[in-house]
Design a protein around this motif. Structure first.
Motif, PDB file in Angstrom:
ATOM      1  N   GLU A 158       0.836  -1.300   0.103  1.00 28.35           N
ATOM      2  CA  GLU A 158      -0.116  -0.060  -0.194  1.00 28.35           C
ATOM      3  C   GLU A 158       0.890   1.233   0.025  1.00 28.35           C
ATOM      4  O   GLU A 158       0.526   2.274  -0.589  1.00 28.35           O
ATOM      5  N   ARG A 159       1.863   1.332   0.930  1.00 32.10           N
ATOM      6  CA  ARG A 159       2.861   2.146   0.827  1.00 32.10           C
ATOM      7  C   ARG A 159       3.487   2.512  -0.361  1.00 32.10           C
ATOM      8  O   ARG A 159       3.826   3.893  -1.084  1.00 32.10           O
ATOM      9  N   ILE A 160       3.849   1.669  -1.113  1.00 32.38           N
ATOM     10  CA  ILE A 160       4.652   1.766  -2.465  1.00 32.38           C
ATOM     11  C   ILE A 160       3.468   2.177  -3.488  1.00 32.38           C
ATOM     12  O   ILE A 160       3.972   3.149  -4.250  1.00 32.38           O
ATOM     13  N   ALA A 161       2.298   1.865  -3.397  1.00 33.27           N
ATOM     14  CA  ALA A 161       1.194   2.320  -4.324  1.00 33.27           C
ATOM     15  C   ALA A 161       0.685   3.742  -4.061  1.00 33.27           C
ATOM     16  O   ALA A 161       0.721   4.508  -5.012  1.00 33.27           O
ATOM     17  N   LYS A 162       0.766   4.115  -2.730  1.00 30.80           N
ATOM     18  CA  LYS A 162       0.442   5.559  -2.675  1.00 30.80           C
ATOM     19  C   LYS A 162       1.747   6.307  -3.014  1.00 30.80           C
ATOM     20  O   LYS A 162       1.488   7.625  -3.661  1.00 30.80           O
ATOM     21  N   LYS A 163       2.892   6.041  -2.991  1.00 33.27           N
ATOM     22  CA  LYS A 163       4.168   6.667  -3.441  1.00 33.27           C
ATOM     23  C   LYS A 163       3.865   6.957  -4.974  1.00 33.27           C
ATOM     24  O   LYS A 163       4.342   7.884  -5.506  1.00 33.27           O
ATOM     25  N   ARG A 164       3.683   5.687  -5.780  1.00 34.09           N
ATOM     26  CA  ARG A 164       3.436   5.788  -7.220  1.00 34.09           C
ATOM     27  C   ARG A 164       2.361   6.833  -7.608  1.00 34.09           C
ATOM     28  O   ARG A 164       2.667   7.422  -8.437  1.00 34.09           O
TER      29      ARG A 164
ATOM     30  N   ALA B 140       1.447   9.377  -5.791  1.00 34.57           N
ATOM     31  CA  ALA B 140       1.788  10.680  -5.436  1.00 34.57           C
ATOM     32  C   ALA B 140       2.769  11.158  -6.616  1.00 34.57           C
ATOM     33  O   ALA B 140       3.006  12.408  -7.181  1.00 34.57           O
ATOM     34  N   LYS B 141       3.647  10.410  -7.177  1.00 36.33           N
ATOM     35  CA  LYS B 141       4.792  10.788  -7.949  1.00 36.33           C
ATOM     36  C   LYS B 141       4.114  11.271  -9.381  1.00 36.33           C
ATOM     37  O   LYS B 141       4.490  11.905  -9.934  1.00 36.33           O
ATOM     38  N   LEU B 142       3.039  10.238  -9.626  1.00 37.02           N
ATOM     39  CA  LEU B 142       2.252  10.563 -10.989  1.00 37.02           C
ATOM     40  C   LEU B 142       1.338  11.801 -10.897  1.00 37.02           C
ATOM     41  O   LEU B 142       1.662  12.609 -12.036  1.00 37.02           O
ATOM     42  N   ASP B 143       0.963  12.221  -9.690  1.00 37.36           N
ATOM     43  CA  ASP B 143       0.239  13.269  -9.571  1.00 37.36           C
ATOM     44  C   ASP B 143       1.204  14.660  -9.726  1.00 37.36           C
ATOM     45  O   ASP B 143       0.906  15.497 -10.314  1.00 37.36           O
ATOM     46  N   ARG B 144       2.710  14.515  -9.153  1.00 37.44           N
ATOM     47  CA  ARG B 144       3.487  15.439  -9.300  1.00 37.44           C
ATOM     48  C   ARG B 144       3.920  15.699 -10.784  1.00 37.44           C
ATOM     49  O   ARG B 144       4.188  16.701 -11.089  1.00 37.44           O
ATOM     50  N   GLU B 145       4.133  14.569 -11.446  1.00 36.34           N
ATOM     51  CA  GLU B 145       4.502  14.760 -13.047  1.00 36.34           C
ATOM     52  C   GLU B 145       3.296  15.302 -13.630  1.00 36.34           C
ATOM     53  O   GLU B 145       3.778  16.005 -14.686  1.00 36.34           O
ATOM     54  N   TYR B 146       2.260  15.188 -13.508  1.00 38.73           N
ATOM     55  CA  TYR B 146       1.169  15.858 -14.392  1.00 38.73           C
ATOM     56  C   TYR B 146       0.628  16.865 -13.556  1.00 38.73           C
ATOM     57  O   TYR B 146       0.019  17.935 -13.455  1.00 38.73           O
TER      58      TYR B 146
END
Length: 136
Positions: free
Chosen positions: A122-128, A130-136
């Motif tokens: 779950e932690r890894i999925a949340k980080k992923r 969050a990263k996608l949100d930052r990129e777009y």
């Protein structure tokens, strides 16, 4: 200019003006010479454009892949480092406590392992996300 053929073509006024302008600029004697020049340059540029386009696409693709692979490489290196640290810590504990053999998860599986795995996923999925949100 030995292989010349007489042809009659209908051109727009704008194109005729362009041919005449090129004829004057290049100091050519006939409009047909200017038209010949335009066609030769077009052929050369068309071939060149295709090659340049292929090269440009290749460079952009390589650049894109390089950045993606760099991220994967960094993550892999970090994971490897963390795994090695955990192995060293566990080895130290085992040596200090005098363990000779241990039960594997094939023998006995503690429910804490499953809960911990779920938390980490779950932690890894949340980080992923969050990263996608930052990129777009």
């Amino acid at each position: 200019m030995a292989n010349r053929e007489r042809k009659i073509y209908m051109l727009s006024k704008k194109n005729v003006d362009y041919i005449e302008e090129l004829k004057e600029k290049r100091d050519l004697k006939y409009n047909s010479e200017a038209l010949d020049l335009i066609i030769r340059e077009h052929r050369t540029n068309s071939d060149m454009t295709t090659e340049v386009m292929i090269k440009l696409i290749g460079e952009k693709l390589a650049e894109q892949l390089k950045s993606e692979l760099l991220g994967i490489k960094k993550a892999s290196n970090e994971t490897d480092k963390n795994t090695q640290i955990i192995i060293e810590l566990l080895n130290g504990l085992f040596v200090k406590n005098g363990y000779k053999t241990l039960a594997t998860t094939d023998d006995i599986k503690c429910e804490t392992i499953d809960r911990t795995r779920k938390i980490v996923e779950e932690r890894i999925a949340k980080k992923r996300v969050a990263k996608l949100d930052r990129e777009y």
